[in-house]
Design a protein around this motif. Structure first.
Motif, PDB file in Angstrom:
ATOM      1  N   LYS A 147     -10.068 -24.605  -1.205  1.00  0.00           N
ATOM      2  CA  LYS A 147     -11.735 -24.342  -1.004  1.00  0.00           C
ATOM      3  C   LYS A 147     -12.400 -24.476   0.310  1.00  0.00           C
ATOM      4  O   LYS A 147     -13.445 -24.037   0.750  1.00  0.00           O
ATOM      5  CB  LYS A 147     -12.420 -25.097  -1.849  1.00  0.00           C
ATOM      6  CG  LYS A 147     -12.011 -24.899  -3.419  1.00  0.00           C
ATOM      7  CD  LYS A 147     -12.519 -23.546  -3.721  1.00  0.00           C
ATOM      8  CE  LYS A 147     -12.428 -22.956  -5.091  1.00  0.00           C
ATOM      9  NZ  LYS A 147     -10.909 -22.877  -5.577  1.00  0.00           N
ATOM     10  N   HIS A 164     -10.128 -28.300  -6.323  1.00  0.00           N
ATOM     11  CA  HIS A 164     -11.637 -27.674  -6.347  1.00  0.00           C
ATOM     12  C   HIS A 164     -12.531 -28.942  -6.981  1.00  0.00           C
ATOM     13  O   HIS A 164     -13.749 -28.722  -6.454  1.00  0.00           O
ATOM     14  CB  HIS A 164     -11.413 -26.879  -7.713  1.00  0.00           C
ATOM     15  CG  HIS A 164     -12.709 -26.086  -8.044  1.00  0.00           C
ATOM     16  ND1 HIS A 164     -13.004 -25.020  -7.270  1.00  0.00           N
ATOM     17  CD2 HIS A 164     -13.431 -26.375  -8.996  1.00  0.00           C
ATOM     18  CE1 HIS A 164     -14.598 -24.411  -7.916  1.00  0.00           C
ATOM     19  NE2 HIS A 164     -14.539 -25.406  -9.069  1.00  0.00           N
ATOM     20  N   CYS A 197     -15.786 -30.322  -4.686  1.00  0.00           N
ATOM     21  CA  CYS A 197     -17.027 -30.183  -5.367  1.00  0.00           C
ATOM     22  C   CYS A 197     -17.826 -31.641  -5.344  1.00  0.00           C
ATOM     23  O   CYS A 197     -18.930 -31.568  -5.128  1.00  0.00           O
ATOM     24  CB  CYS A 197     -16.992 -29.655  -6.601  1.00  0.00           C
ATOM     25  SG  CYS A 197     -16.650 -27.842  -6.916  1.00  0.00           S
TER      26      CYS A 197
END
Length: 238
Positions: free
Chosen positions: A10, A215, A219
């Motif tokens: 990411k 992920h 986040c």
């Protein structure tokens, strides 16, 4: 203690969205190590929409912890990339072309002969091999006959079921973990593990050596900061 490998896909996605080198992928990987991560995971795909092939070469030069490259070994370019860099571990995932994210494990019975050949290719190069599998003891047992060193349990079903009934959600994974132990396989896990469900999972899965998390961790880092987030994930595994 179960090791935490941080998947930095990411970070590469964010970098690629504007071109240039911000955020700096290599610096982020080194910072993850400095903040306590015991490994770095990347999952290059043929379209290079996040991790680029050159990133793998750049990271290999500087990673001091365990470097794990995961991806579709049915793509010759991926095989060549892994053999050229010789990471500590390669995780073989049966992705389809254009797939957004991994969504199933290997059928290690159906693909037995293919997996024996590709596992041998990587092991001959001195690379530890892990096969991405669903939490099915039959798939784990068949994985053992391919010559792989480890299996990685695909944990999306656990993460989805955790909010409804965590005991029922973790049960097939504990059974698969016991099958791995009986077959002499090392055990990894990954996909949708996060700060809410990770501790319970790690407490109920025997022999869990490593989790790969990207992920959710990235986040969380948007709100909590990268260093603090990595430390929080490590505490879930303590």
């Amino acid at each position: 203690m179960t090791k935490l490998s941080v998947n930095i896909n990411k970070i590469a996605t964010l970098r690629n969205s504007r071109g240039g080198n911000n955020p700096d992928l290599v610096k982020t990987a080194l910072d993850c190590e400095r903040f306590g991560a015991q490994g770095i995971t990347v999952h290059p795909r043929p379209d290079e929409r996040h991790i680029r092939y050159q990133d793998v070469f750049d990271l290999k030069q500087v990673i001091a912890t365990e470097f794990n490259i995961e991806g579709n070994c049915q793509e010759q370019k991926f095989v060549d990339l892994v053999l050229a860099n010789k990471p500590a571990q390669v995780t073989l995932v049966p992705d389809a072309l254009g797939q957004i994210t991994s969504n199933h494990g290997w059928d290690t019975v159906r693909h037995q002969e293919y997996l024996k050949d590709i596992v041998a290719t990587f092991k001959e190069a001195g690379i530890r091999v892990s096969l991405f599998v669903d939490p099915d003891p039959r798939m784990v047992e068949a994985a053992a006959t391919t010559g792989t060193d480890r299996v990685e349990l695909y944990t999306e079903a656990y993460a989805t079921g955790y909010l409804k009934n965590r005991e029922a959600a973790v049960a097939p994974y504990a059974e698969a973990a016991r099958a791995a132990q009986q077959a002499g396989l090392g055990l990894n896990a990954g996909h949708d593990l996060d700060l809410h469900n990770l501790k319970y999972f790690s407490q109920h899965i025997p022999g869990l050596l490593e989790v790969s998390i990207g992920h959710a961790l990235i986040c969380d880092a948007l709100y909590l900061g990268l260093e603090n987030t990595i430390q929080m994930y490590l505490r879930q595994l303590a």
